[in-house]
Design an enzyme around this catalytic site. Sequence first.
Site, PDB file in Angstrom:
ATOM      1  N   THR A  77       0.890  -1.200  -0.111  1.00 39.87           N
ATOM      2  CA  THR A  77      -0.104  -0.074   0.174  1.00 39.87           C
ATOM      3  C   THR A  77       0.887   1.248  -0.171  1.00 39.87           C
ATOM      4  O   THR A  77       2.105   1.300   0.359  1.00 39.87           O
ATOM      5  CB  THR A  77      -0.935  -0.129   1.366  1.00 39.87           C
ATOM      6  OG1 THR A  77      -1.451   1.296   1.506  1.00 39.87           O
ATOM      7  CG2 THR A  77       0.050  -0.155   2.538  1.00 39.87           C
ATOM      8  N   ASP A  78       0.373   2.332  -0.636  1.00 35.59           N
ATOM      9  CA  ASP A  78       0.857   3.643  -0.496  1.00 35.59           C
ATOM     10  C   ASP A  78       1.141   4.160   0.998  1.00 35.59           C
ATOM     11  O   ASP A  78       1.729   5.093   1.432  1.00 35.59           O
ATOM     12  CB  ASP A  78       0.151   4.857  -1.442  1.00 35.59           C
ATOM     13  CG  ASP A  78      -1.400   4.986  -0.821  1.00 35.59           C
ATOM     14  OD1 ASP A  78      -1.792   4.418   0.083  1.00 35.59           O
ATOM     15  OD2 ASP A  78      -1.877   5.728  -1.576  1.00 35.59           O
ATOM     16  N   GLU A  79       0.261   3.693   2.095  1.00 31.17           N
ATOM     17  CA  GLU A  79       0.241   4.160   3.410  1.00 31.17           C
ATOM     18  C   GLU A  79       1.713   3.971   4.203  1.00 31.17           C
ATOM     19  O   GLU A  79       1.687   4.568   5.231  1.00 31.17           O
ATOM     20  CB  GLU A  79      -0.755   3.400   4.259  1.00 31.17           C
ATOM     21  CG  GLU A  79      -2.243   3.487   3.705  1.00 31.17           C
ATOM     22  CD  GLU A  79      -3.333   3.598   4.582  1.00 31.17           C
ATOM     23  OE1 GLU A  79      -3.214   3.492   5.927  1.00 31.17           O
ATOM     24  OE2 GLU A  79      -4.379   3.554   3.984  1.00 31.17           O
TER      25      GLU A  79
ATOM     26  N   TYR B 216      -1.815  -0.530  10.983  1.00 30.93           N
ATOM     27  CA  TYR B 216      -1.976  -0.978   9.658  1.00 30.93           C
ATOM     28  C   TYR B 216      -0.864  -0.891   8.901  1.00 30.93           C
ATOM     29  O   TYR B 216      -0.287  -1.689   8.381  1.00 30.93           O
ATOM     30  CB  TYR B 216      -3.406  -0.593   9.145  1.00 30.93           C
ATOM     31  CG  TYR B 216      -3.246  -0.921   7.604  1.00 30.93           C
ATOM     32  CD1 TYR B 216      -3.558  -2.331   7.126  1.00 30.93           C
ATOM     33  CD2 TYR B 216      -3.244   0.074   6.496  1.00 30.93           C
ATOM     34  CE1 TYR B 216      -3.532  -2.794   5.749  1.00 30.93           C
ATOM     35  CE2 TYR B 216      -3.315  -0.233   5.327  1.00 30.93           C
ATOM     36  CZ  TYR B 216      -3.388  -1.516   4.801  1.00 30.93           C
ATOM     37  OH  TYR B 216      -3.414  -2.212   3.412  1.00 30.93           O
TER      38      TYR B 216
ATOM     39  N   LYS C 212       2.098  -3.056   7.329  1.00 31.48           N
ATOM     40  CA  LYS C 212       2.405  -3.485   6.112  1.00 31.48           C
ATOM     41  C   LYS C 212       4.004  -3.051   5.763  1.00 31.48           C
ATOM     42  O   LYS C 212       4.585  -3.860   4.774  1.00 31.48           O
ATOM     43  CB  LYS C 212       1.466  -2.475   5.348  1.00 31.48           C
ATOM     44  CG  LYS C 212      -0.064  -3.007   5.119  1.00 31.48           C
ATOM     45  CD  LYS C 212      -0.105  -4.443   4.780  1.00 31.48           C
ATOM     46  CE  LYS C 212      -0.093  -4.695   3.196  1.00 31.48           C
ATOM     47  NZ  LYS C 212      -0.480  -5.830   2.588  1.00 31.48           N
TER      48      LYS C 212
END
Length: 354
Positions: A135-137, A161, A165
Amino acid sequence: MQDRILVTGGAGFIGSNFILQSMQDSSCSIINLDKLTYAGNLRNLESIAGNRRYVFVQGDIGDRKLVSQLLAEQTPAAVVHFAAESHVDRSIRGPEDFIRTNVNGTFSLLEESRAYWGNLSEEDRSHFRFLHVSTDEVYGSLRPDDPPFSERTPYAPNSPYAASKASSDHLVRAYHQTFGLPTLTTNCSNNYGRFQFPEKLIPLIILNARDGKPLPVYGDGKNVRDWLFVGDHCEAIATVLRKGRPGDTYNIGGWNEKPNIEIVETICDLVDEMAPGKSPSRRELITYVKDRPGHDRRYAMDASKIERELGWRPKETLESGLRKTVRWYLENHDWVAGVTSGSYRQWIATHYSA
Ligand code: NAD
Ligand code: DAU
């Protein structure tokens, strides 16, 4: 496309879209390993349930014996790893499952994949790929004038989260650098489309607007996300699997940065058009609620590497993709009824109570 693929988390939102799309676009066979948490839904895959090119196995990626057996029996040429706990708000209320699946589960899968890959013939070893969907997060939050995230942006995850990741991305990197496992990592922005569990912004707003319920917008509604239609994400993953350079990471995005409030207003207008209600506009239902703790202000993706090197670009516009998505949720009553009972109601009641 590799001919036999072990997909993890294939009963979830993106995984099920990926399986359906891959089986339609190529002659590949798929083994889908999914634990069927609250987010996994076999209804998404009903259309291929009897297909000889598809096998479903219920199980946990952290169950090393099961993973090892599956790899030995099914001899896949690739692992495409979607399985994860994926909802930021749930990671704030209870991070433990996120560490168990996203960190420890990915570690187990890497260990078993490494053992399996190490025993392949030289030719099969050179073709094998482990594709990790991320993810970009992991990159943290941008200020209004910052350039978008590139593959070189340092990691700065802010939610449990995102941290889980980021940890899994680091493990994947280490397995390539240390053991030579042919890994690929994709970091993607916010997806939307059919089969997304309605705890996430877009399906939640569509269904609440349909039912005339309040539309909860966190904080001032000006947090920015980059939106990508799920079908485009699945094509990007297939492209990276086919053509990506082992050890590399690829950013995937829609070039569609929008403040949340604009997305919510657009959905209100589409629901008004497709399912006219009693009130003149669903926009009247918009309700500003308490902000998410540590809420990242802005994400934006520079997806030029995947375009330059592999020739992928999104096809769907935000306008056409949102229109398709709103229509799908309004037309698929049985699917919606199936996921909005029991534990879903409990989550909504707990999370959105003052
Ligand atoms: P999802 O929550 O809809 O689906 C996750 C799936 O994984 C479910 O089917 C669930 O049953 C399964 N699963 C969970 N724990 C498992 C375990 N221990 N063993 C086996 N299966 C397990 O998630 P999604 O939105 O489809 O996201 C898929 C992947 O893509 C995730 O890794 C997520 O981090 C990543 N991602 C999502 C988005 C997005 O916008 N949704 C964007 C970028 C990246
Ligand atoms: O950026 C990629 C990520 O996108 C994925 O890695 C995650 O798995 C996925 O869940 C998604 O994370 P977000 O937190 O961005 O998505 P969500 O749909 O939960 O929220 C989108 C934005 O809308 C975010 O700024 C929070 C806001 N929001 C969300 C909900 C659920 C609201 O304003 N109200 C809400 O009720």
